[in-house]
Design a protein around this motif. Structure first.
Motif, PDB file in Angstrom:
ATOM      1  N   LEU A   1       0.707  -1.186  -0.096  1.00 50.01           N
ATOM      2  CA  LEU A   1       0.036  -0.134  -0.106  1.00 50.01           C
ATOM      3  C   LEU A   1       0.894   1.481  -0.164  1.00 50.01           C
ATOM      4  O   LEU A   1       0.371   2.317  -0.494  1.00 50.01           O
ATOM      5  CB  LEU A   1      -0.993  -0.140   1.136  1.00 50.01           C
ATOM      6  CG  LEU A   1      -2.075  -1.059   1.153  1.00 50.01           C
ATOM      7  CD1 LEU A   1      -2.875  -1.118   2.287  1.00 50.01           C
ATOM      8  CD2 LEU A   1      -3.091  -0.904   0.086  1.00 50.01           C
TER       9      LEU A   1
ATOM     10  N   ASP B   1      -3.700  -2.126 -10.493  1.00 46.05           N
ATOM     11  CA  ASP B   1      -3.305  -2.932  -9.512  1.00 46.05           C
ATOM     12  C   ASP B   1      -3.738  -3.036  -8.377  1.00 46.05           C
ATOM     13  O   ASP B   1      -4.066  -3.893  -7.469  1.00 46.05           O
ATOM     14  CB  ASP B   1      -1.758  -2.416  -9.260  1.00 46.05           C
ATOM     15  CG  ASP B   1      -0.765  -2.672 -10.541  1.00 46.05           C
ATOM     16  OD1 ASP B   1      -1.190  -3.444 -11.453  1.00 46.05           O
ATOM     17  OD2 ASP B   1       0.162  -2.113 -10.543  1.00 46.05           O
ATOM     18  N   ILE B   2      -4.302  -1.512  -7.904  1.00 48.87           N
ATOM     19  CA  ILE B   2      -5.100  -1.562  -6.682  1.00 48.87           C
ATOM     20  C   ILE B   2      -6.409  -2.541  -6.494  1.00 48.87           C
ATOM     21  O   ILE B   2      -6.647  -3.297  -5.606  1.00 48.87           O
ATOM     22  CB  ILE B   2      -5.363  -0.009  -6.431  1.00 48.87           C
ATOM     23  CG1 ILE B   2      -4.099   0.413  -5.902  1.00 48.87           C
ATOM     24  CG2 ILE B   2      -6.432  -0.045  -5.072  1.00 48.87           C
ATOM     25  CD1 ILE B   2      -4.255   2.008  -5.863  1.00 48.87           C
ATOM     26  N   LYS B   3      -7.013  -2.393  -7.891  1.00 48.08           N
ATOM     27  CA  LYS B   3      -8.236  -3.358  -7.986  1.00 48.08           C
ATOM     28  C   LYS B   3      -8.013  -4.924  -7.759  1.00 48.08           C
ATOM     29  O   LYS B   3      -8.560  -5.703  -6.909  1.00 48.08           O
ATOM     30  CB  LYS B   3      -8.987  -3.102  -9.351  1.00 48.08           C
ATOM     31  CG  LYS B   3      -9.575  -1.861  -9.360  1.00 48.08           C
ATOM     32  CD  LYS B   3     -10.356  -1.792 -10.699  1.00 48.08           C
ATOM     33  CE  LYS B   3     -11.045  -0.464 -11.029  1.00 48.08           C
ATOM     34  NZ  LYS B   3     -11.621  -0.350 -12.356  1.00 48.08           N
TER      35      LYS B   3
ATOM     36  N   TYR C   1      -5.278  -5.906  -6.242  1.00 43.66           N
ATOM     37  CA  TYR C   1      -4.923  -6.108  -4.832  1.00 43.66           C
ATOM     38  C   TYR C   1      -6.353  -6.265  -3.853  1.00 43.66           C
ATOM     39  O   TYR C   1      -6.250  -7.203  -3.091  1.00 43.66           O
ATOM     40  CB  TYR C   1      -4.170  -5.277  -4.281  1.00 43.66           C
ATOM     41  CG  TYR C   1      -4.061  -4.916  -2.831  1.00 43.66           C
ATOM     42  CD1 TYR C   1      -2.819  -5.615  -2.276  1.00 43.66           C
ATOM     43  CD2 TYR C   1      -4.729  -3.995  -2.155  1.00 43.66           C
ATOM     44  CE1 TYR C   1      -2.557  -5.427  -0.957  1.00 43.66           C
ATOM     45  CE2 TYR C   1      -4.460  -3.897  -0.611  1.00 43.66           C
ATOM     46  CZ  TYR C   1      -3.561  -4.666   0.101  1.00 43.66           C
ATOM     47  OH  TYR C   1      -3.322  -4.611   1.154  1.00 43.66           O
TER      48      TYR C   1
ATOM     49  N   TYR D   1       1.984   1.712  -3.413  1.00 42.01           N
ATOM     50  CA  TYR D   1       0.686   2.517  -4.386  1.00 42.01           C
ATOM     51  C   TYR D   1       0.836   3.864  -4.140  1.00 42.01           C
ATOM     52  O   TYR D   1       0.588   4.473  -5.036  1.00 42.01           O
ATOM     53  CB  TYR D   1      -0.549   1.573  -4.013  1.00 42.01           C
ATOM     54  CG  TYR D   1      -0.621   0.149  -4.556  1.00 42.01           C
ATOM     55  CD1 TYR D   1       0.098  -0.339  -5.657  1.00 42.01           C
ATOM     56  CD2 TYR D   1      -1.548  -0.713  -3.986  1.00 42.01           C
ATOM     57  CE1 TYR D   1      -0.098  -1.504  -6.103  1.00 42.01           C
ATOM     58  CE2 TYR D   1      -1.722  -2.007  -4.155  1.00 42.01           C
ATOM     59  CZ  TYR D   1      -0.720  -2.502  -5.517  1.00 42.01           C
ATOM     60  OH  TYR D   1      -1.126  -3.709  -5.872  1.00 42.01           O
ATOM     61  N   ASN D   2       0.960   4.097  -2.774  1.00 39.95           N
ATOM     62  CA  ASN D   2       0.916   5.624  -2.575  1.00 39.95           C
ATOM     63  C   ASN D   2       2.006   6.271  -2.935  1.00 39.95           C
ATOM     64  O   ASN D   2       1.779   7.400  -3.565  1.00 39.95           O
ATOM     65  CB  ASN D   2       0.919   5.723  -0.834  1.00 39.95           C
ATOM     66  CG  ASN D   2       0.076   7.105  -0.689  1.00 39.95           C
ATOM     67  OD1 ASN D   2      -0.335   7.717  -1.195  1.00 39.95           O
ATOM     68  ND2 ASN D   2       0.628   7.537   0.680  1.00 39.95           N
TER      69      ASN D   2
END
Length: 138
Positions: free
Chosen positions: A13, A79-81, A83, A16-17
């Motif tokens: 995370l 990528d977040i989806k 994850y 990603y940030n």
């Protein structure tokens, strides 16, 4: 084990940030530079035509950088989806447990009904067999 998993999630995370902040910073800087070039306030020793060509090329490079950062943001969203889908095991497990208990209770109910039908048929067959052997029409 759970602690390591939590730490890896936190690290992902944070990654990603930082990717999000970097892409947005890149887009903002390139956009600001395009605006600065469009104003044309710089007086240089280059001829107007040469300066115009240089500004055009630099604007194109900046625009390409904005597009690259935008594509990187789209990849980040993907990528977040992914994850979220892969790491949402808690709600998936709850759904599986809920469905399992529902199906288990349905199975028990059906088994009880089948046993009742079996017992009724056995009693009826016993009565028919008894009636057959005691009948005078055999």
């Amino acid at each position: 084990m759970q602690r390591n998993l939590t730490q890896s999630k936190e690290a992902l995370l944070k990654s990603y940030n930082s990717r999000l902040k970097e892409d947005i910073r890149s887009m903002r800087e390139n956009f600001e530079e395009i605006i600065r070039l469009a104003k044309g306030e710089n007086e240089t020793q280059l001829s107007k035509i040469t300066q115009c060509e240089q500004d055009t090329y630099e604007t194109q490079v900046r625009a390409a950088n904005i597009v690259r950062a935008g594509e990187s943001l789209m990849k980040l969203v993907s990528d977040i989806k992914q994850y979220l889908i892969l790491n949402d095991f808690h709600s998936v497990n709850e759904a599986i447990c809920s469905n399992s208990s529902l199906y288990r209770s349905t199975q028990i109910d059906r088994d009880n009904k089948l046993m009742a039908v079996r017992d009724d048929m056995a009693a009826d067959l016993y009565d028919l067999e008894e009636e057959y052997y005691t009948s005078i029409y055999k």
